[in-house]
Write an enzyme that holds these catalytic residues in place. Structure first.
Site, PDB file in Angstrom:
ATOM      1  N   HIS A   1       0.851  -1.195   0.000  1.00  0.00           N
ATOM      2  CA  HIS A   1       0.000   0.000   0.000  1.00  0.00           C
ATOM      3  C   HIS A   1       0.881   1.236   0.000  1.00  0.00           C
ATOM      4  O   HIS A   1       1.862   1.315   0.737  1.00  0.00           O
ATOM      5  CB  HIS A   1      -0.891   0.010   1.256  1.00  0.00           C
TER       6      HIS A   1
ATOM      7  N   SER B   1      -7.530   4.055   9.275  1.00  0.00           N
ATOM      8  CA  SER B   1      -8.276   3.957   8.021  1.00  0.00           C
ATOM      9  C   SER B   1      -7.549   3.020   7.049  1.00  0.00           C
ATOM     10  O   SER B   1      -8.138   2.081   6.493  1.00  0.00           O
ATOM     11  CB  SER B   1      -8.415   5.369   7.430  1.00  0.00           C
TER      12      SER B   1
HETATM   13  N1  URA Z   1      -5.828   6.935   2.700  1.00  0.00           N
HETATM   14  C1  URA Z   1      -6.756   6.258   3.406  1.00  0.00           C
HETATM   15  O1  URA Z   1      -7.174   5.169   3.025  1.00  0.00           O
HETATM   16  N2  URA Z   1      -7.213   6.799   4.557  1.00  0.00           N
HETATM   17  C2  URA Z   1      -6.777   7.987   5.013  1.00  0.00           C
HETATM   18  O2  URA Z   1      -7.221   8.402   6.070  1.00  0.00           O
HETATM   19  C3  URA Z   1      -5.798   8.692   4.267  1.00  0.00           C
HETATM   20  C4  URA Z   1      -5.320   8.137   3.113  1.00  0.00           C
END
Ligand code: URA
Length: 436
Positions: free
Chosen positions: A84, A185
């Site tokens: 990611h 998140s």
């Molecule tokens: N990407 C995400 O998936 N969540 C965030 O809070 C910031 C970037």
């Protein structure tokens, strides 16, 4: 057990610790629309201002993760590893990386995002390939993964619904920039993929959400801590995002550049990061020192073949991968030229990313359509020598009015000076455990 949203908000406002049961109740009730958006945005702002401690963060992430379906691929007998990126300009690394790693025997159940602000998104780029659908249900997700060791999809509606709601709310309430909220998140989504290992690319620099190395380090440490606490082997690499990655910024043109990497003719920076990241992902999958194996998968064409197979499985037209000139391209072409002779001392990722987005390659509002053929090709990057009048960039666009409004802004991305600048390394730091 039931709590009062107002009481919980008051606790965080007053810098007290939220009880675990209270966090679980809040996220569950918010997901079921029983806590109002205005209450959750007040809580998000209290977290922006006062943070979450380690236990609160672990509970918050777990509650988000379990708000929807959690995938389980434990019956697939090879390591499941994903990567990611926190987002950058010209950051197309996932597109060559995922098929390359899959061609070397690792399963990559990759769930990616769309463009955000000035940064592009893997899903938007992949959809430049005619017919390529990234909206698939979990049964199709599994069957593509089983058949090809690789699936490249968006998050389904049923996964981490708490984040889907909360992210939209944060975007509209000035509560995105918070390390606990960003890390929970990202990690709740990644941990829902049924992974054994995860590589995090945490970008820092002008074109990154974390502009300073200190913030990038804190975000990386926090996410590695969440991953390790959940039993997923997690490595973070902090990488530079002062200038765009590669020479292409947009969508279809970034697909073409990714194909070039898998053909062995990609730009040096994108190729280097793809191989370095691949080496770490294979290491996470129990295959150490695998760079030669990755180079061989490029040289013998198996990585490119993997991209074609997976594009076909997603409904995409593989002939566009054989012949990238079939990818969409916007009708108008203009150049940005060097105002003076000298060395490129600035090639600002943020300015290039913003202009490319505003020319139509990204969204300014959630409902905007992407124009996949819009893009910028960069001819001069940091440290390159140029002469006055040389092209710095070629720009492809559909709307001449937008071009007029972006021309000066895009040109401001470059500065030319007398001294060749020193270049920072692409990979700045590696973080293997939260205490590092
Ligand atoms: N990407 C995400 O998936 N969540 C965030 O809070 C910031 C970037």
């Amino acid at each position: 057990m039931s709590f009062s949203a107002v009481d919980l908000i008051g606790l965080k406002r007053d810098r007290k610790t939220l009880p675990d049961d209270g966090i679980r109740w809040l996220i569950d009730a918010y997901t079921r629309d029983e806590v109002a958006d205005y209450q959750m945005s007040a809580m998000a702002m209290a977290i922006v201002l006062n943070g979450l401690d380690r236990r609160e963060l672990a509970t918050w992430t777990e509650a988000m993760l379990t708000s929807g379906d959690v995938l389980d691929f434990s019956d697939i007998p090879i390591p499941k590893i994903d990567k990611h990126s926190t987002g950058g300009v010209g950051d197309k690394i996932s597109i060559p990386l995922a098929p390359l790693v899959a061609a070397c025997g690792i399963a990559v159940p990759m769930m990616s995002g769309r463009g955000l602000g000035h940064t592009g998104g893997t899903l938007d780029k992949l959809e430049s390939i005619e017919g390529f659908t990234t909206r698939i249900n979990k049964e199709r997700f599994r069957s593509i993964l089983e058949a090809h060791n690789l699936v490249l999809a968006g998050q389904s509606e049923t996964m981490v619904p708490a984040d889907r709601k909360l992210y939209g709310l944060r975007d509209a309430s000035g509560t995105v920039p918070s390390i606990p909220l960003i890390s929970s998140s990202i990690m709740s989504k990644k941990l829902s993929e049924g992974l054994d290992g995860l590589l995090l690319d945490v970008k820092t620099g002008s074109g990154a959400f974390m502009q300073t190395l200190e913030d990038a380090r804190e975000l990386a440490n926090t996410m590695v801590g969440i991953g390790e606490a959940s039993g997923v082997d997690t490595v973070a690499l902090i990488t530079s995002m002062d200038q765009p990655l590669g020479n292409e910024v947009g969508n279809a043109n970034e697909i073409a550049e990714s194909i070039a990497v898998l053909n062995g003719s990609g730009p040096a920076d994108v190729t280097e990061l793809t191989l370095e990241f691949g080496t770490v992902m294979l290491e996470l999958g129990g295959i150490p020192d695998a760079k030669p194996q990755l180079e061989e998968a490029i040289a013998n064409g198996s990585a490119l073949e993997k991209l074609k197979d997976v594009a076909r499985a997603h409904g995409g037209d593989p002939s566009m991968i054989d012949d990238p000139s079939l990818l969409p391209v916007a009708p108008h072409v203009e150049s940005i030229t060097a105002p003076a002779s000298g060395y490129v001392t600035k090639c600002d990722a943020l300015a290039v990313g913003l202009s490319t987005t505003r020319l139509g390659a990204g969204r300014e509002r959630q409902e905007d359509e992407i124009n996949h053929g819009v893009g910028v090709t960069i001819h001069a990057k940091l440290g390159d020598e140029v002469r006055a009048g040389d092209p710095l960039a070629t720009v492809r666009f559909s709307d001449p009015v937008r071009w007029e409004s972006q021309r000066d802004h895009l040109a401001s991305a470059w500065e030319i000076g007398d001294q060749r600048p020193s270049l920072s390394p692409l990979i700045i730091e590696r973080i293997d455990s939260p205490g590092d």
